[in-house]
Scaffold this motif. Structure first.
Motif, PDB file in Angstrom:
ATOM      1  N   ASN A  22       0.824  -1.217   0.000  1.00 28.73           N
ATOM      2  CA  ASN A  22       0.000   0.000   0.000  1.00 28.73           C
ATOM      3  C   ASN A  22       0.853   1.260   0.000  1.00 28.73           C
ATOM      4  O   ASN A  22       0.509   2.243  -0.656  1.00 28.73           O
ATOM      5  CB  ASN A  22      -0.971  -0.008   1.176  1.00 28.73           C
ATOM      6  CG  ASN A  22      -2.107  -0.987   0.975  1.00 28.73           C
ATOM      7  OD1 ASN A  22      -2.471  -1.325  -0.150  1.00 28.73           O
ATOM      8  ND2 ASN A  22      -2.657  -1.479   2.063  1.00 28.73           N
ATOM      9  N   PHE A  23       1.955   1.233   0.692  1.00 27.15           N
ATOM     10  CA  PHE A  23       2.841   2.403   0.720  1.00 27.15           C
ATOM     11  C   PHE A  23       3.540   2.580  -0.627  1.00 27.15           C
ATOM     12  O   PHE A  23       3.523   3.663  -1.211  1.00 27.15           O
ATOM     13  CB  PHE A  23       3.876   2.257   1.843  1.00 27.15           C
ATOM     14  CG  PHE A  23       4.714   3.485   2.037  1.00 27.15           C
ATOM     15  CD1 PHE A  23       4.315   4.465   2.926  1.00 27.15           C
ATOM     16  CD2 PHE A  23       5.894   3.660   1.334  1.00 27.15           C
ATOM     17  CE1 PHE A  23       5.082   5.610   3.112  1.00 27.15           C
ATOM     18  CE2 PHE A  23       6.667   4.792   1.503  1.00 27.15           C
ATOM     19  CZ  PHE A  23       6.259   5.775   2.398  1.00 27.15           C
ATOM     20  N   LEU A  24       4.162   1.520  -1.128  1.00 33.68           N
ATOM     21  CA  LEU A  24       4.964   1.633  -2.345  1.00 33.68           C
ATOM     22  C   LEU A  24       4.131   1.827  -3.609  1.00 33.68           C
ATOM     23  O   LEU A  24       4.638   2.337  -4.608  1.00 33.68           O
ATOM     24  CB  LEU A  24       5.839   0.388  -2.503  1.00 33.68           C
ATOM     25  CG  LEU A  24       6.909   0.161  -1.435  1.00 33.68           C
ATOM     26  CD1 LEU A  24       7.669  -1.134  -1.708  1.00 33.68           C
ATOM     27  CD2 LEU A  24       7.857   1.345  -1.339  1.00 33.68           C
ATOM     28  N   SER A  25       2.870   1.445  -3.589  1.00 33.23           N
ATOM     29  CA  SER A  25       2.044   1.537  -4.794  1.00 33.23           C
ATOM     30  C   SER A  25       1.393   2.913  -4.972  1.00 33.23           C
ATOM     31  O   SER A  25       0.599   3.107  -5.886  1.00 33.23           O
ATOM     32  CB  SER A  25       0.963   0.458  -4.784  1.00 33.23           C
ATOM     33  OG  SER A  25       0.050   0.671  -3.733  1.00 33.23           O
ATOM     34  N   ASP A  26       1.755   3.876  -4.134  1.00 36.49           N
ATOM     35  CA  ASP A  26       1.216   5.241  -4.235  1.00 36.49           C
ATOM     36  C   ASP A  26       2.377   6.229  -4.142  1.00 36.49           C
ATOM     37  O   ASP A  26       2.948   6.425  -3.065  1.00 36.49           O
ATOM     38  CB  ASP A  26       0.210   5.487  -3.112  1.00 36.49           C
ATOM     39  CG  ASP A  26      -0.471   6.835  -3.193  1.00 36.49           C
ATOM     40  OD1 ASP A  26      -0.016   7.716  -3.954  1.00 36.49           O
ATOM     41  OD2 ASP A  26      -1.469   7.019  -2.467  1.00 36.49           O
ATOM     42  N   GLU A  70      11.161  17.220 -19.622  1.00 38.60           N
ATOM     43  CA  GLU A  70      10.465  16.556 -18.527  1.00 38.60           C
ATOM     44  C   GLU A  70      10.727  15.052 -18.542  1.00 38.60           C
ATOM     45  O   GLU A  70      10.734  14.428 -19.591  1.00 38.60           O
ATOM     46  CB  GLU A  70       8.965  16.809 -18.612  1.00 38.60           C
ATOM     47  CG  GLU A  70       8.219  16.256 -17.418  1.00 38.60           C
ATOM     48  CD  GLU A  70       6.749  16.592 -17.436  1.00 38.60           C
ATOM     49  OE1 GLU A  70       5.938  15.676 -17.643  1.00 38.60           O
ATOM     50  OE2 GLU A  70       6.422  17.774 -17.225  1.00 38.60           O
ATOM     51  N   ALA A  71      10.935  14.501 -17.361  1.00 35.32           N
ATOM     52  CA  ALA A  71      11.135  13.060 -17.206  1.00 35.32           C
ATOM     53  C   ALA A  71      10.348  12.615 -15.980  1.00 35.32           C
ATOM     54  O   ALA A  71       9.866  13.434 -15.199  1.00 35.32           O
ATOM     55  CB  ALA A  71      12.606  12.727 -17.049  1.00 35.32           C
ATOM     56  N   GLY A  72      10.210  11.339 -15.812  1.00 38.64           N
ATOM     57  CA  GLY A  72       9.522  10.859 -14.627  1.00 38.64           C
ATOM     58  C   GLY A  72       9.342   9.358 -14.642  1.00 38.64           C
ATOM     59  O   GLY A  72       9.895   8.642 -15.483  1.00 38.64           O
ATOM     60  N   LEU A  73       8.574   8.911 -13.682  1.00 38.76           N
ATOM     61  CA  LEU A  73       8.232   7.504 -13.529  1.00 38.76           C
ATOM     62  C   LEU A  73       6.729   7.400 -13.381  1.00 38.76           C
ATOM     63  O   LEU A  73       6.095   8.290 -12.804  1.00 38.76           O
ATOM     64  CB  LEU A  73       8.906   6.926 -12.281  1.00 38.76           C
ATOM     65  CG  LEU A  73      10.421   6.945 -12.243  1.00 38.76           C
ATOM     66  CD1 LEU A  73      10.921   6.562 -10.861  1.00 38.76           C
ATOM     67  CD2 LEU A  73      10.990   6.007 -13.298  1.00 38.76           C
ATOM     68  N   LYS A  74       6.159   6.309 -13.881  1.00 40.05           N
ATOM     69  CA  LYS A  74       4.735   6.094 -13.676  1.00 40.05           C
ATOM     70  C   LYS A  74       4.474   4.621 -13.414  1.00 40.05           C
ATOM     71  O   LYS A  74       5.138   3.745 -13.988  1.00 40.05           O
ATOM     72  CB  LYS A  74       3.888   6.620 -14.830  1.00 40.05           C
ATOM     73  CG  LYS A  74       4.030   5.874 -16.121  1.00 40.05           C
ATOM     74  CD  LYS A  74       3.116   6.478 -17.181  1.00 40.05           C
ATOM     75  CE  LYS A  74       3.315   5.772 -18.511  1.00 40.05           C
ATOM     76  NZ  LYS A  74       2.455   6.309 -19.538  1.00 40.05           N
ATOM     77  N   ILE A  75       3.517   4.386 -12.535  1.00 39.19           N
ATOM     78  CA  ILE A  75       3.102   3.018 -12.237  1.00 39.19           C
ATOM     79  C   ILE A  75       2.174   2.572 -13.353  1.00 39.19           C
ATOM     80  O   ILE A  75       1.178   3.237 -13.637  1.00 39.19           O
ATOM     81  CB  ILE A  75       2.414   2.928 -10.866  1.00 39.19           C
ATOM     82  CG1 ILE A  75       3.403   3.313  -9.764  1.00 39.19           C
ATOM     83  CG2 ILE A  75       1.857   1.522 -10.635  1.00 39.19           C
ATOM     84  CD1 ILE A  75       2.793   3.440  -8.379  1.00 39.19           C
ATOM     85  N   ILE A  76       2.503   1.446 -13.987  1.00 44.00           N
ATOM     86  CA  ILE A  76       1.682   0.975 -15.100  1.00 44.00           C
ATOM     87  C   ILE A  76       0.918  -0.295 -14.764  1.00 44.00           C
ATOM     88  O   ILE A  76       0.027  -0.691 -15.512  1.00 44.00           O
ATOM     89  CB  ILE A  76       2.526   0.771 -16.377  1.00 44.00           C
ATOM     90  CG1 ILE A  76       3.665  -0.217 -16.133  1.00 44.00           C
ATOM     91  CG2 ILE A  76       3.035   2.105 -16.889  1.00 44.00           C
ATOM     92  CD1 ILE A  76       4.394  -0.638 -17.389  1.00 44.00           C
ATOM     93  N   GLU A  77       1.270  -0.922 -13.650  1.00 40.44           N
ATOM     94  CA  GLU A  77       0.563  -2.146 -13.279  1.00 40.44           C
ATOM     95  C   GLU A  77       0.726  -2.382 -11.786  1.00 40.44           C
ATOM     96  O   GLU A  77       1.801  -2.184 -11.223  1.00 40.44           O
ATOM     97  CB  GLU A  77       1.160  -3.320 -14.057  1.00 40.44           C
ATOM     98  CG  GLU A  77       0.410  -4.614 -13.949  1.00 40.44           C
ATOM     99  CD  GLU A  77       1.037  -5.697 -14.825  1.00 40.44           C
ATOM    100  OE1 GLU A  77       1.162  -6.821 -14.324  1.00 40.44           O
ATOM    101  OE2 GLU A  77       1.402  -5.400 -15.982  1.00 40.44           O
ATOM    102  N   ARG A  78      -0.371  -2.802 -11.155  1.00 36.70           N
ATOM    103  CA  ARG A  78      -0.355  -3.180  -9.742  1.00 36.70           C
ATOM    104  C   ARG A  78      -1.017  -4.546  -9.617  1.00 36.70           C
ATOM    105  O   ARG A  78      -2.072  -4.768 -10.189  1.00 36.70           O
ATOM    106  CB  ARG A  78      -1.145  -2.188  -8.898  1.00 36.70           C
ATOM    107  CG  ARG A  78      -0.552  -0.803  -8.810  1.00 36.70           C
ATOM    108  CD  ARG A  78      -1.520   0.109  -8.046  1.00 36.70           C
ATOM    109  NE  ARG A  78      -0.990   1.422  -7.828  1.00 36.70           N
ATOM    110  CZ  ARG A  78      -1.132   2.449  -8.665  1.00 36.70           C
ATOM    111  NH1 ARG A  78      -1.797   2.289  -9.804  1.00 36.70           N
ATOM    112  NH2 ARG A  78      -0.634   3.621  -8.370  1.00 36.70           N
TER     113      ARG A  78
END
Length: 149
Positions: A22-26, A70-78
């Motif tokens: 829950n912490f790492l997925s947000d 601009e660069a970054g990271l995004k969560i694509i799957e949980r």
């Protein structure tokens, strides 16, 4: 160009796997750590690069890299409560996919392992390969020290 794979050592976190997930997925949970001050520290370690304009939401974090955009990271799957898949977003120097795997050990302990796939040409692999290998373990160590709640 080819995919290079870097896998961290398995690390132990003294928290329940669901709490860790829950912490790492947000990404918003990282806002206290990923701020302008911490970005300035990173900028000091990379010659001729300044990181600024940090923005964060649940699924992504973005920032501006001087002379790059601009660069970054995004969560694509949980996959609750065991896997979080993250990819690079924006002007990244190479394509990257990153997995965080979380396994329960007991009611109050979990193990994590990080896997990084990076699409690197031969020159980039020679220059950055060792740093990526060391970096994946440093990130795993850092995740073990977070104040999970």
């Amino acid at each position: 160009m080819g995919i290079s794979k870097y896998v961290s050592e398995v690390k132990t976190i003294n928290h329940n796997n669901l709490v860790v997930y829950n912490f790492l997925s947000d990404f918003q949970n990282f806002s206290a750590f990923l701020n302008e001050h911490s970005l300035a520290q990173v900028s000091k370690q990379i010659p001729n690069i300044e990181i600024s304009d940090f923005r964060i939401d649940t699924d992504s974090c973005h920032f501006t890299i001087s002379n790059k955009g601009e660069a970054g990271l995004k969560i694509i799957e949980r996959e609750e409560p065991k896997t979080i898949k993250i990819t690079g977003d924006g002007q990244m120097p190479f394509e990257v996919t990153f997995w965080i795997q979380i396994l329960p050990v007991s009611a109050y302990q979990s193990k994590i392992r990080l896997t990084l796939h990076a699409e690197l040409n031969m020159m980039m692999k020679m220059v950055a390969g060792k740093k990526l290998k060391d970096g994946i373990n440093q990130i795993a160590d850092a995740l073990c020290m977070l104040p999970y709640r």
